[in-house]
Design a protein around this motif. Sequence first.
Motif: not given
Length: 400
Positions: A219-241
Amino acid sequence: MQPFEIKKDIFWVGAVDYDNRDFHGYSLSPAGSTYNAYFVNDEKKVLFDTVSASATGALLCRLAKLLPLEKVDYIVCNHLEQDHAGALAEVVARCKPEKIFCSQLGLQSMAGHFNIEDWPVQAVKNGEEISIGKRTVTFVETRMLHWPDSMVSYIPQDKLLISNDAFGQNIASTQRFADECPQEDFMHTIKEYYYNIVLPYSPQVLKAVPLVESLDIDMIAPDHGLIHRGKASCRFILDAYRTMAEQKPSRKALIVYDTMWHSTEKMASAIASGLEEVGVPVRLMSMKRNHHSAIMSELADCGAVIAGSPTHNNGILPLMAAMMTYMKGLRPKNRIGAAFGSYGWSGESAKILHEWLASMGMEMPADPLKFQWTPKHECLKACHEMGRTVGEALKKKCAE
Ligand code: FEO
């Protein structure tokens, strides 16, 4: 106003701001933003970040549903910008925490913003770990991502990274998790946030992404907006960055322009036809119709920027001047540029825009193009040719 449990004994206690429309020049229209703060209920009761001053009541109200405020033991300030620290003085006064943690550089910002003589502040070092009971918290500095003081907090027992501004989005919603948002809309807000806030710090992002990847997180919980829940969601945002930070050229062009009596607008259309002819998709964006934030967001998908303005008082029109200032500050890399504009008598605008784009490190495959009065056939033909030249240069760059 209720707290929201994101993991066992870990709660979102932030605030949704439906009304904010401006974040230092970044338009939050039409949706506003969300300031996230998190509370961990362990042997030590820990609040991670606060919210903007205007949302202090919402934070305190949610927190008070979980425990008496004076039972909060620790406050962690990952970053002292006012959207996360505006409420801090009142929160400290109400909670009377045993300790307040921040980074070494955060201490300087905190002292600059508040009277902290009586506050129990402890500046932590990069990698420092504290125990809060069954859990530990490791603080990792992320300097210049996006302020000197920025850090993130990692709780390994929960596989949770509280990432502060990194990996956030400006969304105002009752939803808390990214997987509840349509993917296309979500990606748009990610790009918008990155291209209006994070882009200048892409070198820091390219260092931070592998560091986050080395952590065991779901889980990646940022200080703005929606939280990235689950390994796939974390992978998605890291790849996007990683992709956004690399800024590899995209085979699409952006024509951004302002016009006085439609002559520069006609030139823009002719340049677009040249790009189309060589198979490069193009988006025309008039400064009269688009906010500079929307133009930066569009740039996320464009490898070429073609800027146009008529000459106005020996310079360029003010909306284009604002656009160039904003774009240069956000430091886009790896782009092709070109400039054009109509004029009545002195004709400086195309050269001025050319110099702006060149000063951003853009490759400039065509000379600045200027034409007097209303564009005629010869002018439009030259504009069309400029479009072709930029299009061919972009295709070549994309193939490298
Ligand atoms: Fe750097 Fe969300 O503030």
